[in-house]
Write a protein that holds these residues in place. Structure first.
Motif, mmCIF file in Angstrom:
data_model
loop_
_atom_site.group_PDB
_atom_site.id
_atom_site.type_symbol
_atom_site.label_atom_id
_atom_site.label_comp_id
_atom_site.label_asym_id
_atom_site.label_seq_id
_atom_site.Cartn_x
_atom_site.Cartn_y
_atom_site.Cartn_z
ATOM 1 N N ASP A 41 0.831 -1.202 0.000
ATOM 2 C CA ASP A 41 0.000 0.000 0.000
ATOM 3 C C ASP A 41 0.865 1.252 0.000
ATOM 4 O O ASP A 41 0.496 2.283 -0.569
ATOM 5 C CB ASP A 41 -0.913 0.031 1.234
ATOM 6 N N TRP A 42 1.998 1.164 0.673
ATOM 7 C CA TRP A 42 2.922 2.298 0.736
ATOM 8 C C TRP A 42 3.994 2.203 -0.342
ATOM 9 O O TRP A 42 5.005 2.891 -0.292
ATOM 10 C CB TRP A 42 3.570 2.365 2.119
ATOM 11 N N LEU A 43 3.784 1.312 -1.339
ATOM 12 C CA LEU A 43 4.590 1.194 -2.549
ATOM 13 C C LEU A 43 5.987 0.639 -2.286
ATOM 14 O O LEU A 43 6.924 0.932 -3.024
ATOM 15 C CB LEU A 43 4.670 2.543 -3.282
ATOM 16 N N PHE A 44 6.126 -0.159 -1.236
ATOM 17 C CA PHE A 44 7.375 -0.867 -0.967
ATOM 18 C C PHE A 44 7.149 -2.357 -1.202
ATOM 19 O O PHE A 44 6.094 -2.894 -0.875
ATOM 20 C CB PHE A 44 7.825 -0.621 0.477
ATOM 21 N N LYS A 190 2.053 14.455 -10.574
ATOM 22 C CA LYS A 190 0.686 14.161 -10.153
ATOM 23 C C LYS A 190 0.660 12.653 -9.930
ATOM 24 O O LYS A 190 0.490 11.886 -10.864
ATOM 25 C CB LYS A 190 -0.321 14.581 -11.233
ATOM 26 N N PRO A 191 0.881 12.224 -8.690
ATOM 27 C CA PRO A 191 1.166 10.808 -8.443
ATOM 28 C C PRO A 191 0.008 9.885 -8.752
ATOM 29 O O PRO A 191 -1.162 10.260 -8.631
ATOM 30 C CB PRO A 191 1.515 10.769 -6.951
ATOM 31 N N ALA A 192 0.363 8.670 -9.113
ATOM 32 C CA ALA A 192 -0.644 7.669 -9.462
ATOM 33 C C ALA A 192 -1.257 7.026 -8.229
ATOM 34 O O ALA A 192 -2.384 6.537 -8.282
ATOM 35 C CB ALA A 192 -0.012 6.589 -10.346
ATOM 36 N N LYS A 193 -0.524 7.021 -7.136
ATOM 37 C CA LYS A 193 -0.961 6.296 -5.949
ATOM 38 C C LYS A 193 -1.233 7.261 -4.800
ATOM 39 O O LYS A 193 -0.488 8.215 -4.577
ATOM 40 C CB LYS A 193 0.099 5.274 -5.526
ATOM 41 N N LYS A 194 -2.291 6.955 -4.043
ATOM 42 C CA LYS A 194 -2.681 7.793 -2.912
ATOM 43 C C LYS A 194 -1.560 7.916 -1.887
ATOM 44 O O LYS A 194 -1.422 8.950 -1.222
ATOM 45 C CB LYS A 194 -3.932 7.211 -2.249
ATOM 46 N N ALA A 195 -0.722 6.897 -1.757
ATOM 47 C CA ALA A 195 0.356 6.900 -0.774
ATOM 48 C C ALA A 195 1.335 8.046 -0.973
ATOM 49 O O ALA A 195 2.094 8.392 -0.067
ATOM 50 C CB ALA A 195 1.105 5.572 -0.817
#
Length: 482
Positions: A41-44, A190-195
């Motif tokens: 979820d935090w892209l790790f 403009k990031p793709a992920k909410k994180a």
């Protein structure tokens, strides 16, 4: 103390000009609190050991950058720093011995600076609390915390050692993704992920409010959604307007490459092209669509530039078949049947018909020969020496994600053995960073004397975060390539 730099100039016209100033973010305590259940979820992809990442890996990165960009902050101090009990915090803004460079610029420092202004502090606190759904009493409590501590909280998510009040933003270590300097403009992401929403918010406040960027505030470009975007059906990634800095490369003063990838959508690339052309920032933009796979994520995980005539890239994506019948940037890449194909289309001001390239190699050769006026044959160094399975394994650990400190001098991870072999075969000197720092300190070698060198950086923990030194840098100033 607010960082002022009357000498700061924004100008990036290539990927390889001598690096003079950049934004970085050193590992903060939030990285040490990523848990397996939330990692993706935090892209790790994995959890990291923070102290090892700081002391044995990222610490070398900061020291190396200082020797190249701001030697007065490090020359003669190396032994003292290495033998100090607290050397692990040498690069953190709240440490007594923080290097405080205006060339190797720590994002946390800039954030603390702008929070000195009470009006900005209250506005930014309200914005952070809104996106993190904090209650009003917590918002009021945060307003009364000192700027230095508040900056740490906004980044790490922790109000003290034990209490987390919202999620960390561990991806801030990849500073390139918050924006990209193009000539004397900055294109915000403009990031793709909410994180990554809080990263973008903090970056926006820094760039529009910090005095070192005051002269360039009219040159900050923000990607916006098309009019009435909220009426569009569906939630598919391709329908959103997203763009991240790892998908933007400034390869010459008039030419930018923008990737359409897992993180940058067709709509995002389209909006960026309009912004760059409308503001006359560049004359030519190449859109490069790569397969939407986590393996690749951004185009700088697939290729980066090493010197004027040399690139490192993933061989399995080097060739591609193209559909040359489509003319428009939206419809060109809109066919979902083509989602896992590599496609390359170049748009130029004043030309009605776009140009296509048959492969990534063809595009990069064109950049070297026609944009950068290279008189030498274009060379390609392949991930894993273009040998399966090492090509894919080493690309996964960022063999293609290198940062050029100057033409021909690049940083990469020490774990990518087959890629290192390929560099040797192409005439590059290979040196470990620890040995190089000792040579700089003793005076037996000077940074500006180096040519055709791959500097190997320790990477057991950094590589777990899925990003190399290209990702961990936001260049603000490079010399022009003459």
């Amino acid at each position: 103390m607010i960082l002022h730099s009357d000498k700061l100039k924004l100008s990036v016209t290539s990927e390889i000009g001598r690096l003079r100033a950049l934004l970085i973010h050193s590992p903060d305590s939030g990285l040490g609190k990523v848990v397996p259940s939330k990692a993706q979820d935090w892209l790790f992809e994995d959890i990291v050991h923070l102290d090892t990442m700081r002391r044995n890996e990222y610490d070398y990165y900061i020291k190396l950058l200082l020797y190249f960009l701001d030697p007065g902050k490090i020359q003669g101090r190396l032994t003292d720093i290495d033998t100090t009990e607290n050397d692990r915090n040498f690069y953190k803004p709240d440490h007594a011995d923080f290097y405080a460079s205006d060339k190797v610029i720590e994002i946390q420092t800039l954030l603390a600076d702008i929070l000195e202004d009470r009006v900005i502090r209250e506005k930014l606190t309200a914005s952070v609390c809104a996106i993190e759904t904090c209650n009003y009493r917590l918002q009021q409590q945060l307003n009364e915390i000192s700027p230095v501590e508040l900056a740490k909280i906004f980044i790490s998510g922790s109000i003290d050692k034990d209490q987390m009040i919202f999620a960390p933003i561990p991806n801030l270590i990849f500073s390139r993704d918050i924006g990209i300097t193009i000539n004397n403009y900055i294109l915000l992401n403009k990031p793709a992920k909410k994180a990554r929403s809080r990263e973008t918010l903090l970056a926006r406040y820094i760039l529009f409010n910090h005095p070192i960027f005051e002269a360039y505030q009219n040159n900050i470009l923000e990607i916006t959604e098309p009019i009435q975007h909220f009426l569009r059906p569906g939630k598919d990634q391709d329908e959103k307007t997203t763009l991240e800095g790892g998908d933007v490369m400034v390869v010459s003063p008039n030419h930018v490459i923008i990737g359409c990838s897992e993180r940058t959508s067709v709509s995002g690339a389209h909006e960026a092209v309009k912004l760059l052309f409308d503001n006359k920032v560049v004359e030519k933009v190449t859109i490069l669509k790569i397969p939407h796979k986590r393996d690749y994520m951004h185009i700088d995980t697939v290729f980066t530039q090493v010197k004027r005539n040399t690139w490192v890239l993933l061989g399995s994506l080097a060739k591609a078949e193209l559909n040359k019948d489509l003319q428009d940037p939206i419809t060109w890449f809109g066919d979902k049947k083509q989602k896992d194909k590599t496609e390359i289309v170049q748009f130029s001001i004043g030309k009605n018909k776009p140009r296509t390239f048959d492969s990534i190699e063809d595009l990069l050769n064109d950049v070297s020969v026609n944009d950068l006026q290279s008189k030498e044959k274009t060379n390609f160094i392949y991930s894993g020496n273009n040998t399966f399975p090492f090509d894919a394994r080493e690309q996964w650990t960022d063999s293609c994600n290198l940062l050029a400190l100057r033409d021909g001098v690049v940083l990469g991870y020490d774990r990518n053995d087959k890629t290192v072999e390929a560099f040797k075969q192409n005439g590059f000197t290979i040196i470990k960073v620890a040995d190089l720092l000792q040579q700089f300190e003793s005076g037996t070698l000077k940074p500006h004397d180096m040519t055709n060198t791959l500097i190997l950086m320790p990477s057991s923990e950094l590589s777990r975060a899925r990003g190399g030194f290209h990702c961990m840098s936001l260049p603000l100033l490079r010399d022009d390539v003459l």
